[in-house]
Motif scaffolding. Structure first.
Motif, PDB file in Angstrom:
ATOM      1  N   GLY A 162      -0.380 -42.140 -12.184  1.00  0.00           N
ATOM      2  CA  GLY A 162      -0.669 -42.074 -13.684  1.00  0.00           C
ATOM      3  C   GLY A 162       0.227 -41.024 -14.598  1.00  0.00           C
ATOM      4  N   GLN A 163       0.946 -40.692 -14.073  1.00  0.00           N
ATOM      5  CA  GLN A 163       2.174 -39.938 -14.624  1.00  0.00           C
ATOM      6  C   GLN A 163       3.444 -40.572 -14.691  1.00  0.00           C
ATOM      7  N   ARG A 164       4.178 -40.200 -15.616  1.00  0.00           N
ATOM      8  CA  ARG A 164       5.433 -40.889 -15.891  1.00  0.00           C
ATOM      9  C   ARG A 164       6.465 -40.276 -14.984  1.00  0.00           C
ATOM     10  N   VAL A 165       7.061 -41.121 -13.979  1.00  0.00           N
ATOM     11  CA  VAL A 165       7.962 -40.684 -12.873  1.00  0.00           C
ATOM     12  C   VAL A 165       9.228 -41.325 -12.861  1.00  0.00           C
ATOM     13  N   LYS A 166      10.267 -40.644 -12.344  1.00  0.00           N
ATOM     14  CA  LYS A 166      11.570 -41.405 -12.064  1.00  0.00           C
ATOM     15  C   LYS A 166      11.431 -41.667 -10.557  1.00  0.00           C
ATOM     16  N   LEU A 167      11.830 -42.896 -10.220  1.00  0.00           N
ATOM     17  CA  LEU A 167      11.970 -43.646  -8.912  1.00  0.00           C
ATOM     18  C   LEU A 167      13.483 -43.801  -8.668  1.00  0.00           C
ATOM     19  N   THR A 168      14.000 -43.313  -7.526  1.00  0.00           N
ATOM     20  CA  THR A 168      15.215 -43.299  -7.076  1.00  0.00           C
ATOM     21  C   THR A 168      15.017 -44.097  -5.643  1.00  0.00           C
ATOM     22  N   VAL A 169      15.398 -45.212  -5.491  1.00  0.00           N
ATOM     23  CA  VAL A 169      15.455 -45.639  -3.834  1.00  0.00           C
ATOM     24  C   VAL A 169      16.926 -45.667  -3.510  1.00  0.00           C
ATOM     25  N   LEU A 170      17.030 -44.985  -2.282  1.00  0.00           N
ATOM     26  CA  LEU A 170      18.657 -44.799  -1.899  1.00  0.00           C
ATOM     27  C   LEU A 170      18.357 -44.766  -0.336  1.00  0.00           C
ATOM     28  N   ILE A 171      19.551 -45.179   0.289  1.00  0.00           N
ATOM     29  CA  ILE A 171      19.751 -44.733   1.936  1.00  0.00           C
ATOM     30  C   ILE A 171      19.910 -43.485   2.018  1.00  0.00           C
ATOM     31  N   ALA A 215       7.502 -36.795  -4.688  1.00  0.00           N
ATOM     32  CA  ALA A 215       7.273 -37.194  -3.150  1.00  0.00           C
ATOM     33  C   ALA A 215       8.259 -38.109  -2.900  1.00  0.00           C
ATOM     34  N   THR A 216       8.520 -38.374  -1.592  1.00  0.00           N
ATOM     35  CA  THR A 216       9.560 -39.346  -0.967  1.00  0.00           C
ATOM     36  C   THR A 216       8.942 -40.121   0.169  1.00  0.00           C
ATOM     37  N   VAL A 217       8.850 -41.197   0.036  1.00  0.00           N
ATOM     38  CA  VAL A 217       8.481 -42.271   1.117  1.00  0.00           C
ATOM     39  C   VAL A 217       9.631 -42.711   1.872  1.00  0.00           C
ATOM     40  N   THR A 218       9.482 -42.390   3.244  1.00  0.00           N
ATOM     41  CA  THR A 218      10.451 -42.779   4.169  1.00  0.00           C
ATOM     42  C   THR A 218      10.199 -44.036   5.029  1.00  0.00           C
ATOM     43  N   VAL A 219      11.210 -45.112   4.887  1.00  0.00           N
ATOM     44  CA  VAL A 219      10.938 -46.390   5.450  1.00  0.00           C
ATOM     45  C   VAL A 219      11.928 -46.808   6.259  1.00  0.00           C
ATOM     46  N   PRO A 220      11.779 -46.738   7.657  1.00  0.00           N
ATOM     47  CA  PRO A 220      12.763 -47.062   8.716  1.00  0.00           C
ATOM     48  C   PRO A 220      13.254 -48.324   8.783  1.00  0.00           C
ATOM     49  N   ARG A 221      14.673 -48.621   9.004  1.00  0.00           N
ATOM     50  CA  ARG A 221      15.154 -50.001   8.958  1.00  0.00           C
ATOM     51  C   ARG A 221      15.842 -50.344  10.186  1.00  0.00           C
ATOM     52  N   GLY A 222      15.270 -49.706  11.579  1.00  0.00           N
ATOM     53  CA  GLY A 222      15.814 -50.201  12.693  1.00  0.00           C
ATOM     54  C   GLY A 222      16.374 -49.115  13.414  1.00  0.00           C
ATOM     55  N   LEU A 223      16.775 -49.299  14.544  1.00  0.00           N
ATOM     56  CA  LEU A 223      17.246 -47.984  15.448  1.00  0.00           C
ATOM     57  C   LEU A 223      18.720 -47.518  15.001  1.00  0.00           C
ATOM     58  N   LEU A 224      19.398 -48.404  14.588  1.00  0.00           N
ATOM     59  CA  LEU A 224      20.706 -48.014  14.110  1.00  0.00           C
ATOM     60  C   LEU A 224      21.002 -48.035  12.856  1.00  0.00           C
ATOM     61  N   LYS A 225      20.251 -48.014  11.878  1.00  0.00           N
ATOM     62  CA  LYS A 225      20.284 -47.961  10.462  1.00  0.00           C
ATOM     63  C   LYS A 225      19.631 -46.827   9.834  1.00  0.00           C
ATOM     64  N   LYS A 226      19.914 -46.052   8.935  1.00  0.00           N
ATOM     65  CA  LYS A 226      19.593 -45.147   8.219  1.00  0.00           C
ATOM     66  C   LYS A 226      18.297 -45.367   7.439  1.00  0.00           C
ATOM     67  N   PRO A 227      17.185 -44.769   7.361  1.00  0.00           N
ATOM     68  CA  PRO A 227      16.084 -45.045   6.396  1.00  0.00           C
ATOM     69  C   PRO A 227      16.203 -45.301   5.198  1.00  0.00           C
ATOM     70  N   LEU A 228      15.203 -45.961   4.248  1.00  0.00           N
ATOM     71  CA  LEU A 228      15.262 -46.023   3.141  1.00  0.00           C
ATOM     72  C   LEU A 228      14.548 -44.825   2.353  1.00  0.00           C
ATOM     73  N   LEU A 229      14.871 -44.338   1.540  1.00  0.00           N
ATOM     74  CA  LEU A 229      14.013 -43.308   0.854  1.00  0.00           C
ATOM     75  C   LEU A 229      13.588 -43.769  -0.572  1.00  0.00           C
ATOM     76  N   TYR A 230      12.326 -43.609  -0.720  1.00  0.00           N
ATOM     77  CA  TYR A 230      11.801 -44.025  -2.146  1.00  0.00           C
ATOM     78  C   TYR A 230      11.346 -42.761  -2.951  1.00  0.00           C
ATOM     79  N   ARG A 231      12.168 -42.024  -3.640  1.00  0.00           N
ATOM     80  CA  ARG A 231      11.890 -40.788  -4.185  1.00  0.00           C
ATOM     81  C   ARG A 231      11.442 -40.874  -5.366  1.00  0.00           C
ATOM     82  N   TYR A 232      10.128 -40.374  -5.691  1.00  0.00           N
ATOM     83  CA  TYR A 232       9.433 -40.389  -6.806  1.00  0.00           C
ATOM     84  C   TYR A 232       9.387 -38.844  -7.432  1.00  0.00           C
ATOM     85  N   GLU A 233       9.682 -38.805  -8.912  1.00  0.00           N
ATOM     86  CA  GLU A 233       9.572 -37.326  -9.309  1.00  0.00           C
ATOM     87  C   GLU A 233       9.144 -37.262 -10.659  1.00  0.00           C
TER      88      GLU A 233
END
Length: 248
Positions: A162-171, A215-233
């Motif tokens: 419900g709060q106004r947040v900034k989302l950044t999606v990054l590797i 808060a940051t949600v970490t999503v794996p992308r496979g054994l040899l790939k760096k995960p995706l980070l969904y960063r909300y603040e």
């Protein structure tokens, strides 16, 4: 010997020392016990320099430490003063060590200094030649970092609903930014939406963050790939950190 001066900061901003203490917005979802806030005490020490108009401005930071109790913070500050070693980088022609009589004067000034007793515990500005040492002890209520799964009631992202947040999606590395968005956070059982950006997360996805802040949600992308980070603040805090005003 230069006279000791006391500096009243109640009429000045605190952008050089940390955020203003503010009441946290109530989350749209029932708060989890792990989100409980506690007092965090901080010690800020820096060199300041006077401009041609006689105003003091930050010149170079010396140290910034966080402590759990008021007593530990004040004790560490007094030990720092007792050593009298306040390094200045860059080869500036400024004092880096205070002689014993100057250390005693600074310690006395620090012990007598006062703040508002709530967010500012003590502050003193101590002239040393053309420079001045600024020592400040502040207090801010913060929640401790939390790690949980997305489906957990302790998920720190829920505190931002419900709060106004900034989302950044990054590797994760080398921090390639893929998406940026800003707006109210709409949070569902397995989904999160910010503006036109909507994501669905697995119930077991790892979430880390500081409740009511980020808060940051970490999503794996496979054994040899760096995960995706969904960063909300919180948008206001992100803008403050970046030195830009938040959008209304």
């Amino acid at each position: 010997m230069s006279a000791v001066t006391y500096h009243d900061t109640r009429t000045e901003t605190r952008e050089d020392y940390g955020r203003e203490h503010q009441a946290r917005p109530a989350p749209a979802i029932q708060a989890h016990p792990s989100w409980r806030e506690h007092d965090h005490f901080e010690l800020w020490v820096e060199w300041q320099q006077r401009d041609s108009a006689g105003r003091w401005h930050p010149h170079q930071a010396v140290t910034h430490r966080t402590f759990r109790t008021r007593e530990d913070t004040l004790l560490h500050a007094e030990r720092l003063i007792g050593r009298g070693d306040f390094p200045m980088e860059g080869g500036s022609p400024a004092p880096v060590t205070l002689l014993r009589n100057r250390r005693a004067a600074l310690l006395s000034a620090f012990r007598e200094a006062e703040g508002d007793g709530v967010t500012l515990i003590r502050e003193v500005r101590f002239p040393v030649g053309e420079y001045a040492l600024s020592l400040r002890v502040t207090c801010e209520r913060l929640a401790s970092p939390v790690r949980a799964t997305f489906s957990s009631a302790a998920n720190p992202l829920r505190s931002l609903a419900g709060q106004r947040v900034k989302l950044t999606v990054l590797i994760e590395h080398p921090y390639d930014v893929l998406v940026r968005a800003e707006g109210p956070l709409d949070l569902g059982e397995r989904a999160a939406r910010v503006g036109t950006e909507a994501q669905t997360f697995a119930p077991g996805a790892s979430v880390t963050g500081v409740p009511y802040r980020s808060a940051t949600v970490t999503v794996p992308r496979g054994l040899l790939k760096k995960p995706l980070l969904y960063r909300y603040e919180l948008a206001a805090e992100a803008a403050e950190r970046e030195g830009a005003p938040s959008r209304p």
